[in-house]
Each structure stands twice: as structure tokens, then as C-alpha cells.
Scaffold this motif. Structure first.
Motif, PDB file in Angstrom:
ATOM      1  N   VAL A  12      32.502   0.783 -53.702  1.00 53.95           N
ATOM      2  CA  VAL A  12      31.061   1.002 -53.826  1.00 53.95           C
ATOM      3  C   VAL A  12      30.450   1.369 -52.486  1.00 53.95           C
ATOM      4  N   HIS A  13      30.886   0.674 -51.444  1.00 51.91           N
ATOM      5  CA  HIS A  13      30.332   0.880 -50.098  1.00 51.91           C
ATOM      6  C   HIS A  13      31.271   1.793 -49.303  1.00 51.91           C
ATOM      7  N   PHE A  14      31.391   3.013 -49.758  1.00 52.40           N
ATOM      8  CA  PHE A  14      32.349   3.971 -49.188  1.00 52.40           C
ATOM      9  C   PHE A  14      31.978   4.444 -47.789  1.00 52.40           C
ATOM     10  N   ASN A  15      30.747   4.237 -47.349  1.00 53.11           N
ATOM     11  CA  ASN A  15      30.336   4.625 -45.992  1.00 53.11           C
ATOM     12  C   ASN A  15      30.268   3.433 -45.041  1.00 53.11           C
ATOM     13  N   HIS A  16      30.857   2.314 -45.443  1.00 55.65           N
ATOM     14  CA  HIS A  16      30.822   1.092 -44.635  1.00 55.65           C
ATOM     15  C   HIS A  16      31.409   1.352 -43.245  1.00 55.65           C
ATOM     16  N   LYS A  17      30.673   0.931 -42.220  1.00 55.46           N
ATOM     17  CA  LYS A  17      31.067   1.055 -40.801  1.00 55.46           C
ATOM     18  C   LYS A  17      31.038   2.488 -40.276  1.00 55.46           C
ATOM     19  N   LYS A  18      30.587   3.434 -41.071  1.00 57.06           N
ATOM     20  CA  LYS A  18      30.452   4.812 -40.597  1.00 57.06           C
ATOM     21  C   LYS A  18      29.035   4.994 -40.058  1.00 57.06           C
ATOM     22  N   PRO A  19      28.858   5.858 -39.067  1.00 59.48           N
ATOM     23  CA  PRO A  19      27.513   6.089 -38.532  1.00 59.48           C
ATOM     24  C   PRO A  19      26.577   6.649 -39.602  1.00 59.48           C
ATOM     25  N   MET A  20      25.319   6.269 -39.515  1.00 62.07           N
ATOM     26  CA  MET A  20      24.290   6.770 -40.439  1.00 62.07           C
ATOM     27  C   MET A  20      23.998   8.219 -40.072  1.00 62.07           C
ATOM     28  N   THR A  21      24.099   9.119 -41.025  1.00 63.81           N
ATOM     29  CA  THR A  21      23.839  10.535 -40.760  1.00 63.81           C
ATOM     30  C   THR A  21      22.337  10.819 -40.846  1.00 63.81           C
ATOM     31  N   THR A  22      21.926  11.963 -40.349  1.00 68.48           N
ATOM     32  CA  THR A  22      20.510  12.339 -40.445  1.00 68.48           C
ATOM     33  C   THR A  22      20.112  12.525 -41.904  1.00 68.48           C
ATOM     34  N   THR A  23      21.047  12.970 -42.736  1.00 63.43           N
ATOM     35  CA  THR A  23      20.776  13.112 -44.166  1.00 63.43           C
ATOM     36  C   THR A  23      20.520  11.738 -44.783  1.00 63.43           C
ATOM     37  N   ASP A  24      21.320  10.745 -44.395  1.00 58.96           N
ATOM     38  CA  ASP A  24      21.120   9.375 -44.877  1.00 58.96           C
ATOM     39  C   ASP A  24      19.755   8.852 -44.440  1.00 58.96           C
ATOM     40  N   GLN A  25      19.393   9.116 -43.187  1.00 65.57           N
ATOM     41  CA  GLN A  25      18.104   8.652 -42.667  1.00 65.57           C
ATOM     42  C   GLN A  25      16.943   9.304 -43.416  1.00 65.57           C
ATOM     43  N   LYS A  26      17.046  10.594 -43.667  1.00 68.07           N
ATOM     44  CA  LYS A  26      15.987  11.301 -44.408  1.00 68.07           C
ATOM     45  C   LYS A  26      15.854  10.741 -45.821  1.00 68.07           C
ATOM     46  N   TYR A  27      16.968  10.467 -46.459  1.00 71.21           N
ATOM     47  CA  TYR A  27      16.962   9.892 -47.805  1.00 71.21           C
ATOM     48  C   TYR A  27      16.293   8.521 -47.781  1.00 71.21           C
ATOM     49  N   LEU A  28      16.638   7.713 -46.782  1.00 75.17           N
ATOM     50  CA  LEU A  28      16.071   6.376 -46.641  1.00 75.17           C
ATOM     51  C   LEU A  28      14.570   6.439 -46.382  1.00 75.17           C
ATOM     52  N   ILE A  29      14.145   7.353 -45.531  1.00 74.85           N
ATOM     53  CA  ILE A  29      12.713   7.534 -45.246  1.00 74.85           C
ATOM     54  C   ILE A  29      11.974   7.928 -46.522  1.00 74.85           C
ATOM     55  N   GLU A  30      12.570   8.790 -47.310  1.00 79.03           N
ATOM     56  CA  GLU A  30      11.935   9.272 -48.543  1.00 79.03           C
ATOM     57  C   GLU A  30      11.806   8.186 -49.610  1.00 79.03           C
ATOM     58  N   PHE A  31      12.841   7.365 -49.770  1.00 78.86           N
ATOM     59  CA  PHE A  31      12.888   6.466 -50.919  1.00 78.86           C
ATOM     60  C   PHE A  31      12.729   4.978 -50.612  1.00 78.86           C
ATOM     61  N   TYR A  32      12.783   4.569 -49.337  1.00 77.83           N
ATOM     62  CA  TYR A  32      12.655   3.140 -49.022  1.00 77.83           C
ATOM     63  C   TYR A  32      11.259   2.654 -49.413  1.00 77.83           C
ATOM     64  N   GLY A  33      11.209   1.585 -50.172  1.00 81.88           N
ATOM     65  CA  GLY A  33       9.940   1.046 -50.651  1.00 81.88           C
ATOM     66  C   GLY A  33       9.551   1.576 -52.021  1.00 81.88           C
ATOM     67  N   LYS A  34      10.188   2.664 -52.435  1.00 79.87           N
ATOM     68  CA  LYS A  34       9.920   3.261 -53.753  1.00 79.87           C
ATOM     69  C   LYS A  34      11.037   2.914 -54.736  1.00 79.87           C
ATOM     70  N   VAL A  35      12.229   2.731 -54.199  1.00 71.90           N
ATOM     71  CA  VAL A  35      13.423   2.451 -54.990  1.00 71.90           C
ATOM     72  C   VAL A  35      13.993   1.118 -54.484  1.00 71.90           C
ATOM     73  N   PRO A  36      14.486   0.252 -55.368  1.00 66.98           N
ATOM     74  CA  PRO A  36      15.073  -1.011 -54.909  1.00 66.98           C
ATOM     75  C   PRO A  36      16.219  -0.779 -53.914  1.00 66.98           C
ATOM     76  N   VAL A  37      16.325  -1.671 -52.948  1.00 69.70           N
ATOM     77  CA  VAL A  37      17.371  -1.548 -51.926  1.00 69.70           C
ATOM     78  C   VAL A  37      18.756  -1.534 -52.569  1.00 69.70           C
ATOM     79  N   SER A  38      18.939  -2.288 -53.638  1.00 67.25           N
ATOM     80  CA  SER A  38      20.241  -2.307 -54.313  1.00 67.25           C
ATOM     81  C   SER A  38      20.629  -0.917 -54.817  1.00 67.25           C
ATOM     82  N   GLU A  39      19.651  -0.123 -55.250  1.00 61.22           N
ATOM     83  CA  GLU A  39      19.938   1.247 -55.691  1.00 61.22           C
ATOM     84  C   GLU A  39      20.224   2.155 -54.492  1.00 61.22           C
TER      85      GLU A  39
END
Length: 70
Positions: A12-39
Motif C-alpha cells: 500500500v505504501h509503495f513510496n515509503h522512504k522515497k523523497p516527496m516529488t513536486t507532483t506529490d506536493q502539488k497533489y497534497l496542496i490541492e487536496f489536503y483538508g478536502k480529502v481524508p488523510v487516509s485517502e
């Protein structure tokens, strides 16, 4: 409703211990607070702690608004 925190699972956690990419950061900025953290964990393949720590870092940089920043 309380957030569900699941134990580490390499399938499930296939990116564990890998650096956060800019794409991941953009996704997090877009959806954090709108979608549950578990999702977000499932979408990004990262643990609950990794998501919340990155969100806190982005909040300190002013990229995510906190609960008191509305």
C-alpha cells in the motif's frame, strides 16, 4: 469522525522512504483538508505520518492554509 491510521504495508505504501516529488506536493496542496488523510495515503503511497509531516512543512511555507488561517 476519527481518521483511520493503518499500519505500514509495503504493497500500500509503495513510496515509503522515497523523497516527496513536486507532483506529490502539488497533489497534497490541492487536496489536503478536502480529502481524508487516509485517502491521501492510498493515493500517494505514503504513510499517515509522512502525509501529515509534509502538510505541516507546506503549511509553514504558506502553501497550505491551516485551520486558523482561513
Amino acid at each position: 469522525m476519527k481518521e483511520l491510521m493503518c499500519k505500514y504495508d509495503p504493497q500500500v505504501h509503495f513510496n515509503h522512504k522515497k523523497p516527496m516529488t513536486t507532483t506529490d506536493q502539488k497533489y497534497l496542496i490541492e487536496f489536503y483538508g478536502k480529502v481524508p488523510v487516509s485517502e491521501l495515503c492510498l493515493s500517494l503511497g505514503r504513510t499517515y505520518k509522512a502525509i501529515t509531516e509534509m502538510a505541516n512543512s507546506l503549511r509553514k511555507q504558506g502553501k497550505i492554509k491551516g485551520k486558523g488561517d482561513l
